[in-house]
Enzyme design. Structure first.
Site, PDB file in Angstrom:
ATOM      1  N   ALA A   1      18.499 -10.791   0.610  1.00 57.67           N
ATOM      2  CA  ALA A   1      18.336 -12.108   1.204  1.00 57.67           C
ATOM      3  C   ALA A   1      16.838 -12.414   1.221  1.00 57.67           C
ATOM      4  CB  ALA A   1      18.900 -12.103   2.618  1.00 57.67           C
TER       5      ALA A   1
ATOM      6  N   GLY B   1      21.129  -7.691   0.519  1.00 61.13           N
ATOM      7  CA  GLY B   1      22.124  -8.664   0.082  1.00 61.13           C
ATOM      8  C   GLY B   1      22.373  -8.618  -1.414  1.00 61.13           C
TER       9      GLY B   1
ATOM     10  N   GLU C   1      24.896  -5.976  -1.855  1.00 60.13           N
ATOM     11  CA  GLU C   1      26.150  -6.509  -1.312  1.00 60.13           C
ATOM     12  C   GLU C   1      26.772  -7.542  -2.248  1.00 60.13           C
ATOM     13  OE1 GLU C   1      24.190  -7.547   2.379  1.00 60.13           O
ATOM     14  OE2 GLU C   1      25.447  -6.108   3.449  1.00 60.13           O
TER      15      GLU C   1
ATOM     16  N   GLU D   1      17.780  -2.834   4.875  1.00 58.05           N
ATOM     17  CA  GLU D   1      17.668  -3.678   6.067  1.00 58.05           C
ATOM     18  C   GLU D   1      17.093  -2.945   7.258  1.00 58.05           C
ATOM     19  OE1 GLU D   1      20.230  -3.611   4.035  1.00 58.05           O
ATOM     20  OE2 GLU D   1      20.977  -5.640   3.661  1.00 58.05           O
TER      21      GLU D   1
HETATM   22  N1  CAA Z   1      12.726 -11.841   0.045  1.00 59.80           N
HETATM   23  C1  CAA Z   1      11.657 -12.601  -0.237  1.00 59.80           C
HETATM   24  N2  CAA Z   1      10.708 -12.239  -1.103  1.00 59.80           N
HETATM   25  C2  CAA Z   1      10.832 -11.063  -1.719  1.00 59.80           C
HETATM   26  C3  CAA Z   1      11.923 -10.202  -1.481  1.00 59.80           C
HETATM   27  C4  CAA Z   1      12.910 -10.637  -0.552  1.00 59.80           C
HETATM   28  N3  CAA Z   1      13.997  -9.927  -0.272  1.00 59.80           N
HETATM   29  N4  CAA Z   1      11.788  -9.093  -2.243  1.00 59.80           N
HETATM   30  C5  CAA Z   1      10.645  -9.253  -2.936  1.00 59.80           C
HETATM   31  N5  CAA Z   1      10.067 -10.433  -2.622  1.00 59.80           N
HETATM   32  C6  CAA Z   1       8.812 -10.987  -3.153  1.00 59.80           C
HETATM   33  C7  CAA Z   1       7.618 -10.279  -2.605  1.00 59.80           C
HETATM   34  O1  CAA Z   1       7.296 -10.789  -1.335  1.00 59.80           O
HETATM   35  C8  CAA Z   1       6.574 -10.602  -3.646  1.00 59.80           C
HETATM   36  O2  CAA Z   1       6.143 -11.921  -3.441  1.00 59.80           O
HETATM   37  P1  CAA Z   1       4.561 -12.309  -3.549  1.00 59.80           P
HETATM   38  O3  CAA Z   1       4.271 -12.131  -5.022  1.00 59.80           O
HETATM   39  O4  CAA Z   1       4.529 -13.719  -3.095  1.00 59.80           O
HETATM   40  O5  CAA Z   1       3.856 -11.337  -2.711  1.00 59.80           O
HETATM   41  C9  CAA Z   1       7.383 -10.588  -4.945  1.00 59.80           C
HETATM   42  O6  CAA Z   1       8.750 -10.772  -4.550  1.00 59.80           O
HETATM   43  C10 CAA Z   1       7.283  -9.286  -5.703  1.00 59.80           C
HETATM   44  O7  CAA Z   1       7.605  -8.228  -4.807  1.00 59.80           O
HETATM   45  P2  CAA Z   1       6.681  -6.922  -4.611  1.00 59.80           P
HETATM   46  O8  CAA Z   1       5.260  -7.272  -4.848  1.00 59.80           O
HETATM   47  O9  CAA Z   1       7.040  -6.323  -3.297  1.00 59.80           O
HETATM   48  O10 CAA Z   1       7.218  -6.026  -5.827  1.00 59.80           O
HETATM   49  P3  CAA Z   1       7.231  -4.430  -5.934  1.00 59.80           P
HETATM   50  O11 CAA Z   1       7.624  -4.144  -7.331  1.00 59.80           O
HETATM   51  O12 CAA Z   1       5.979  -3.859  -5.390  1.00 59.80           O
HETATM   52  O13 CAA Z   1       8.400  -3.963  -4.935  1.00 59.80           O
HETATM   53  C11 CAA Z   1      10.622  -4.048  -3.970  1.00 59.80           C
HETATM   54  C12 CAA Z   1       9.730  -4.262  -5.222  1.00 59.80           C
HETATM   55  C13 CAA Z   1      10.701  -2.566  -3.650  1.00 59.80           C
HETATM   56  C14 CAA Z   1      11.988  -4.587  -4.344  1.00 59.80           C
HETATM   57  C15 CAA Z   1      10.032  -4.810  -2.766  1.00 59.80           C
HETATM   58  O14 CAA Z   1       9.779  -6.150  -3.161  1.00 59.80           O
HETATM   59  C16 CAA Z   1      10.925  -4.839  -1.559  1.00 59.80           C
HETATM   60  O15 CAA Z   1      11.038  -3.874  -0.839  1.00 59.80           O
HETATM   61  N6  CAA Z   1      11.575  -6.021  -1.288  1.00 59.80           N
HETATM   62  C17 CAA Z   1      12.410  -6.234  -0.132  1.00 59.80           C
HETATM   63  C18 CAA Z   1      13.758  -5.592  -0.287  1.00 59.80           C
HETATM   64  C19 CAA Z   1      14.570  -5.773   0.980  1.00 59.80           C
HETATM   65  O16 CAA Z   1      14.187  -5.391   2.075  1.00 59.80           O
HETATM   66  N7  CAA Z   1      15.751  -6.391   0.856  1.00 59.80           N
HETATM   67  C20 CAA Z   1      16.669  -6.612   1.949  1.00 59.80           C
HETATM   68  C21 CAA Z   1      16.504  -7.990   2.487  1.00 59.80           C
HETATM   69  S1  CAA Z   1      17.421  -8.237   3.986  1.00 59.80           S
HETATM   70  C22 CAA Z   1      18.998  -8.652   3.515  1.00 59.80           C
HETATM   71  O17 CAA Z   1      19.317  -8.692   2.364  1.00 59.80           O
HETATM   72  C23 CAA Z   1      19.929  -8.986   4.679  1.00 59.80           C
HETATM   73  C24 CAA Z   1      21.413  -9.010   4.350  1.00 59.80           C
HETATM   74  O18 CAA Z   1      22.109  -8.009   4.431  1.00 59.80           O
HETATM   75  C25 CAA Z   1      22.073 -10.285   4.014  1.00 59.80           C
END
Ligand code: CAA
Length: 257
Positions: free
Chosen positions: A69, A112, A115, A135
């Site tokens: 998400a 998500g 999921e 999460e």
């Molecule tokens: N939401 C919004 N933006 C996101 C994102 C997310 N879930 N995942 C990545 N991005 C964005 C980053 O903020 C970054 O944006 P900027 O360039 O503006 O800084 C861009 O995408 C690239 O990401 P990274 O620089 O972090 O890339 P990386 O290769 O270093 O890392 C990653 C990759 C490990 C996937 C890391 O981005 C990460 O941990 N992302 C979050 C994953 C996460 O926590 N997902 C769960 C979300 S909660 C959810 O989904 C709730 C539910 O159950 C419904």
């Protein structure tokens, strides 16, 4: 036709009978913002209505299937907004689609995103794919199936470990755990998914939808419904045609009726 900004949509397969959807927010790793989820629901509905489409493939652009998400969108929300509002309201829409859906997971499938893949019917993974429910790292818990679908698929211990540590598993581990049915070289992933979708689309659409419904029933409630869905296929011409053709050693001619 509607123009999409968050996804790419086109029909694929020799007979144009595969609905193909590519999540297209490369810069945010296909984070599932509200607009994207609305477009995805709309595109799925269009394929559901399209009489020529027999199966659907969903994949992501770049190095992610979907990184979850959209955290930037969720960051400012509070309990009143997520409880009273329409937060995640269209997330399970995909489970209402009766046509079989294949997730071709090309990279990160997190939160998500994992999921979403689990709400599809078949998951293929590219070699670079990884799966996780991070999460817990954000101080929340999976909200769209991670705590329900994941344990049913990979078992309690692995689901607990994934959800409680936020650690990711790679494509091979996902295969071993039964989360995916195939691991493919990255460059073949989408083509193989489309090929499988074409095969599914060549069968009776009433039979494939009923089969999907019957299997999904095993993941929801009792197994009684499975038997009644099997019985329901006997009200359809295609079941008769399929069995008659087998017995007569000829190719069936399904009419989707
Ligand atoms: N939401 C919004 N933006 C996101 C994102 C997310 N879930 N995942 C990545 N991005 C964005 C980053 O903020 C970054 O944006 P900027 O360039 O503006 O800084 C861009 O995408 C690239 O990401 P990274 O620089 O972090 O890339 P990386 O290769 O270093 O890392 C990653 C990759 C490990 C996937 C890391 O981005 C990460 O941990 N992302 C979050 C994953 C996460 O926590 N997902 C769960 C979300 S909660 C959810 O989904 C709730 C539910 O159950 C419904």
């Amino acid at each position: 036709p509607k123009t999409y900004t968050q996804i790419l949509v086109e029909k694929r397969g020799e007979k144009n009978n595969v609905g193909f959807i590519q999540l297209n927010r490369r810069k945010s790793l296909n984070a599932l913002c509200e607009e994207l989820m609305l477009e995805l629901s709309h595109a799925l509905d269009e394929y559901e209505k399209d009489k020529n489409v027999g199966a659907i493939v969903i994949t992501g652009i770049g190095k992610a299937f979907a990184a979850g998400a959209d955290i930037k969108e969720m960051e400012g929300l509070d309990f009143t907004k997520v409880y009273g509002g329409d937060f995640l309201s269209n997330w399970t829409h995909i489970t209402k689609i009766t046509k079989p859906i294949i997730a071709a997971v090309n990279g990160f499938a997190l939160g998500g995103g994992c999921e979403l893949a689990m709400m599809c019917d078949i998951i293929y993974a590219g070699e670079k794919a990884s799966f996780g429910q991070p999460e817990i790292i954000l101080g929340t818990i999976p909200g769209a199936g991670g705590t329900q679908r994941l344990p049913r698929v990979v078992g309690k211990s692995m689901a607990m470990e994934m959800c409680l540590t936020g650690d990711r598993v790679n494509a091979q581990q996902a295969l071993q755990a039964g989360l995916v049915s195939k691991v493919l070289p990255d460059e073949q992933l989408v083509d193989e998914a489309v090929k499988t979708a074409e095969k599914i689309a060549s069968y009776s659409k009433v039979a494939t939808s009923m089969c999907k419904e019957a299997i999904n029933t095993a993941y929801e409630t009792s197994s009684e419904r499975m038997v009644s869905t099997l019985k329901e296929t006997f009200t359809r011409n295609d079941r008769r045609e399929g069995m008659s053709a087998f017995v007569a050693k000829r190719k069936p001619e399904f009419t989707d009726s």
